[in-house]
Design a protein around this motif. Sequence first.
Motif, PDB file in Angstrom:
ATOM      1  N   THR A 249     -39.107  74.229  61.739  1.00 57.48           N
ATOM      2  CA  THR A 249     -39.267  74.164  60.363  1.00 57.48           C
ATOM      3  C   THR A 249     -37.939  74.065  59.647  1.00 57.48           C
ATOM      4  O   THR A 249     -37.968  72.926  58.629  1.00 57.48           O
ATOM      5  CB  THR A 249     -39.553  75.818  59.700  1.00 57.48           C
ATOM      6  OG1 THR A 249     -40.639  76.241  60.101  1.00 57.48           O
ATOM      7  CG2 THR A 249     -39.570  75.804  58.306  1.00 57.48           C
TER       8      THR A 249
ATOM      9  N   ARG B 284     -37.542  69.814  59.825  1.00 52.04           N
ATOM     10  CA  ARG B 284     -38.183  69.101  58.639  1.00 52.04           C
ATOM     11  C   ARG B 284     -37.966  69.338  57.503  1.00 52.04           C
ATOM     12  O   ARG B 284     -37.834  68.349  56.659  1.00 52.04           O
ATOM     13  CB  ARG B 284     -39.893  69.619  58.911  1.00 52.04           C
ATOM     14  CG  ARG B 284     -40.491  69.065  60.328  1.00 52.04           C
ATOM     15  CD  ARG B 284     -41.816  69.796  60.547  1.00 52.04           C
ATOM     16  NE  ARG B 284     -42.405  69.409  61.896  1.00 52.04           N
ATOM     17  CZ  ARG B 284     -43.642  69.780  62.346  1.00 52.04           C
ATOM     18  NH1 ARG B 284     -43.839  70.967  62.001  1.00 52.04           N
ATOM     19  NH2 ARG B 284     -43.998  69.549  63.504  1.00 52.04           N
TER      20      ARG B 284
ATOM     21  N   SER C 225     -56.797  62.819  58.716  1.00 50.18           N
ATOM     22  CA  SER C 225     -56.284  62.668  60.247  1.00 50.18           C
ATOM     23  C   SER C 225     -57.258  61.559  60.885  1.00 50.18           C
ATOM     24  O   SER C 225     -58.609  61.818  60.875  1.00 50.18           O
ATOM     25  CB  SER C 225     -56.076  63.822  61.038  1.00 50.18           C
ATOM     26  OG  SER C 225     -55.300  64.561  60.262  1.00 50.18           O
TER      27      SER C 225
ATOM     28  N   TYR D  72     -39.833  78.320  66.074  1.00 49.49           N
ATOM     29  CA  TYR D  72     -40.355  78.301  64.905  1.00 49.49           C
ATOM     30  C   TYR D  72     -39.656  77.846  63.747  1.00 49.49           C
ATOM     31  O   TYR D  72     -39.640  76.582  62.976  1.00 49.49           O
ATOM     32  CB  TYR D  72     -41.445  79.068  64.502  1.00 49.49           C
ATOM     33  CG  TYR D  72     -41.994  79.179  62.951  1.00 49.49           C
ATOM     34  CD1 TYR D  72     -43.082  78.440  62.515  1.00 49.49           C
ATOM     35  CD2 TYR D  72     -41.340  79.821  62.081  1.00 49.49           C
ATOM     36  CE1 TYR D  72     -43.775  78.326  61.430  1.00 49.49           C
ATOM     37  CE2 TYR D  72     -41.681  79.673  60.738  1.00 49.49           C
ATOM     38  CZ  TYR D  72     -42.650  79.000  60.516  1.00 49.49           C
ATOM     39  OH  TYR D  72     -43.270  79.013  59.182  1.00 49.49           O
TER      40      TYR D  72
ATOM     41  N   GLU E 151     -45.115  72.137  55.868  1.00 49.42           N
ATOM     42  CA  GLU E 151     -43.873  72.850  55.777  1.00 49.42           C
ATOM     43  C   GLU E 151     -43.481  72.630  54.281  1.00 49.42           C
ATOM     44  O   GLU E 151     -43.008  73.685  53.635  1.00 49.42           O
ATOM     45  CB  GLU E 151     -43.156  72.123  56.840  1.00 49.42           C
ATOM     46  CG  GLU E 151     -43.154  72.007  58.136  1.00 49.42           C
ATOM     47  CD  GLU E 151     -43.009  73.572  58.630  1.00 49.42           C
ATOM     48  OE1 GLU E 151     -42.855  74.529  57.728  1.00 49.42           O
ATOM     49  OE2 GLU E 151     -42.813  73.745  59.948  1.00 49.42           O
TER      50      GLU E 151
ATOM     51  N   ARG F 210     -51.067  63.201  61.879  1.00 50.00           N
ATOM     52  CA  ARG F 210     -50.815  64.170  62.193  1.00 50.00           C
ATOM     53  C   ARG F 210     -49.606  65.067  61.976  1.00 50.00           C
ATOM     54  O   ARG F 210     -49.195  65.866  61.288  1.00 50.00           O
ATOM     55  CB  ARG F 210     -51.147  64.578  63.746  1.00 50.00           C
ATOM     56  CG  ARG F 210     -50.785  66.085  64.333  1.00 50.00           C
ATOM     57  CD  ARG F 210     -51.288  65.949  65.689  1.00 50.00           C
ATOM     58  NE  ARG F 210     -52.749  65.783  66.061  1.00 50.00           N
ATOM     59  CZ  ARG F 210     -53.244  66.076  67.184  1.00 50.00           C
ATOM     60  NH1 ARG F 210     -52.392  66.083  68.058  1.00 50.00           N
ATOM     61  NH2 ARG F 210     -54.338  65.677  67.315  1.00 50.00           N
ATOM     62  N   THR F 211     -48.542  64.031  62.222  1.00 52.70           N
ATOM     63  CA  THR F 211     -47.062  64.388  61.893  1.00 52.70           C
ATOM     64  C   THR F 211     -46.903  64.600  60.423  1.00 52.70           C
ATOM     65  O   THR F 211     -46.005  65.386  59.987  1.00 52.70           O
ATOM     66  CB  THR F 211     -45.947  63.418  62.869  1.00 52.70           C
ATOM     67  OG1 THR F 211     -46.333  63.574  63.828  1.00 52.70           O
ATOM     68  CG2 THR F 211     -44.406  63.837  62.342  1.00 52.70           C
TER      69      THR F 211
ATOM     70  N   ASN G  39     -48.836  65.204  58.349  1.00 49.20           N
ATOM     71  CA  ASN G  39     -49.591  66.658  57.889  1.00 49.20           C
ATOM     72  C   ASN G  39     -48.944  67.747  58.174  1.00 49.20           C
ATOM     73  O   ASN G  39     -48.792  68.660  57.292  1.00 49.20           O
ATOM     74  CB  ASN G  39     -50.953  66.698  58.086  1.00 49.20           C
ATOM     75  CG  ASN G  39     -52.049  65.991  57.503  1.00 49.20           C
ATOM     76  OD1 ASN G  39     -51.936  65.741  56.421  1.00 49.20           O
ATOM     77  ND2 ASN G  39     -53.114  65.458  57.948  1.00 49.20           N
ATOM     78  N   ASN G  40     -47.952  67.688  59.344  1.00 50.02           N
ATOM     79  CA  ASN G  40     -47.287  68.886  59.579  1.00 50.02           C
ATOM     80  C   ASN G  40     -46.078  68.880  58.601  1.00 50.02           C
ATOM     81  O   ASN G  40     -45.578  70.143  58.435  1.00 50.02           O
ATOM     82  CB  ASN G  40     -46.696  68.470  61.085  1.00 50.02           C
ATOM     83  CG  ASN G  40     -47.713  68.868  62.123  1.00 50.02           C
ATOM     84  OD1 ASN G  40     -48.720  69.472  61.854  1.00 50.02           O
ATOM     85  ND2 ASN G  40     -47.415  68.292  63.235  1.00 50.02           N
ATOM     86  N   TYR G  41     -45.511  67.989  58.078  1.00 50.26           N
ATOM     87  CA  TYR G  41     -44.324  67.990  57.329  1.00 50.26           C
ATOM     88  C   TYR G  41     -44.819  68.479  56.061  1.00 50.26           C
ATOM     89  O   TYR G  41     -44.283  69.403  55.337  1.00 50.26           O
ATOM     90  CB  TYR G  41     -43.892  66.455  56.944  1.00 50.26           C
ATOM     91  CG  TYR G  41     -42.707  66.083  58.125  1.00 50.26           C
ATOM     92  CD1 TYR G  41     -41.327  66.351  57.939  1.00 50.26           C
ATOM     93  CD2 TYR G  41     -42.878  65.347  59.142  1.00 50.26           C
ATOM     94  CE1 TYR G  41     -40.387  66.019  58.574  1.00 50.26           C
ATOM     95  CE2 TYR G  41     -41.952  65.191  60.287  1.00 50.26           C
ATOM     96  CZ  TYR G  41     -40.266  65.366  59.804  1.00 50.26           C
ATOM     97  OH  TYR G  41     -39.524  65.021  60.510  1.00 50.26           O
TER      98      TYR G  41
ATOM     99  N   LYS H 283     -48.976  80.618  68.749  1.00 49.67           N
ATOM    100  CA  LYS H 283     -48.895  79.389  67.731  1.00 49.67           C
ATOM    101  C   LYS H 283     -49.666  80.038  66.564  1.00 49.67           C
ATOM    102  O   LYS H 283     -49.163  79.998  65.210  1.00 49.67           O
ATOM    103  CB  LYS H 283     -49.234  78.337  67.929  1.00 49.67           C
ATOM    104  CG  LYS H 283     -49.244  77.289  66.596  1.00 49.67           C
ATOM    105  CD  LYS H 283     -49.904  76.071  67.245  1.00 49.67           C
ATOM    106  CE  LYS H 283     -49.705  74.808  65.884  1.00 49.67           C
ATOM    107  NZ  LYS H 283     -50.231  73.725  66.437  1.00 49.67           N
TER     108      LYS H 283
END
Length: 418
Positions: free
Chosen positions: A160, A163, A233, A156, A203, A195-196, A198-200, A297
Amino acid sequence: MKTKKTEFPLVLSQGSSSVKIYRGTNRGREVYTLVYSMAGERQRQNFADVDAVKTEARVVLTSLENGAAQVLTLTASDRDSYIAAKQVAAEAGVPLHSICDQYLNAQRRLKGKATLAEAVEYFTRHFNPDLPVLQPDAILTELLAAKRKDGASEVYLKLTKIRLDKFAADFKKPVGTISAQEIDAWLRRLEVGTRTRNNYRAEIVALFGFAKECGYLPRDRQTEAALSKRPKSVSEAIEIFTPGEIKTILAAVKPSEVPFVALAAFAGLRTAELQRLDWAEVNFDEKFIEITAKNAKTSQRRIVQMQDNLAAWLLPYRMNRGPVCPWLKTQTQVQKAAGKAEVKWKRNALRHSFGSYRLEACKSAPEVALEMGNSPRMVFANYRKVVTPSAAKEYWAIKPGDGAREPIPFPKDAAASA
């Protein structure tokens, strides 16, 4: 008749006031500098044209002369106030006229709703003036250290850091000066899927939230990261492997990679969960796999029932304890093996295959959701009617020797040598 040549420095006067014009060169070009004293401070202005500097000189002379006339009319009380104001300005290290400008601008922005002292009190109550003004990279260092102490996994932390390192490299300024609009523009430039993206964004929101907790940002309002836009999304059709492709992959991988494939395909474990799984958490007697809160997760413990075919694949590798997948690059090696066996690799397809075939077999979205660590709504939306009953029956019948080679157990020192 010859025109008299202008000599520099040129002195221009009006009443008791005077200014000087100097001539010089800069990179081969003539430069004219207007020099004068205003409110006890030396002022300089540069011009490329002699006529322009003379015009400005006349304007300055008029201003100086008008100011001198006003000084001459100061009362004794006014002079005392001026002297006192100059002393305060000297102590602050700021010109007197700058202090007046700052005060006037502050009053205009406050619009009579508070005094300047009240505004300062509010600021110091929400911003700790003793704390440093930090940039994202420094805050990231503190965030990772705090997460490590709180027990976050190295997987994890690594993701993190990857990014947020990219974000911090592009924002070399105090975190409090970064706007939501700047964050939105940066996320759009990534040229990745929603999706990616939104992941960024998640973070970055976490980074700003941590800064808020530390007092680097106001605690009484949303952070600029939280105010950034979350892209909608677009649901993408999931991809799964056919029973035949799973058999081919199991036959193609190295013996040490079989548990990874089997657990992902027949238990639906995420890659990160597989990398953290210990053999002590695989219960062969009661046929279940425990995903601890630390390894999950979602940070929530869950139990995955061990299907008969999964038990058959794992039994030859059984150990009392030690990492089930001791090599972090196992997935990369599995992908390469699948490619050599002419099976197209599909993103998250091992886990998606489990969800699809498991839902068709048990007909219960809540049960599958508990095993996968997802919501029943997501399971129902993604995996319902993806496969046929006959395909599900064939999938859960895949065992060693059924089109795939017999499993070869780990060498006794495999985990130790990993």
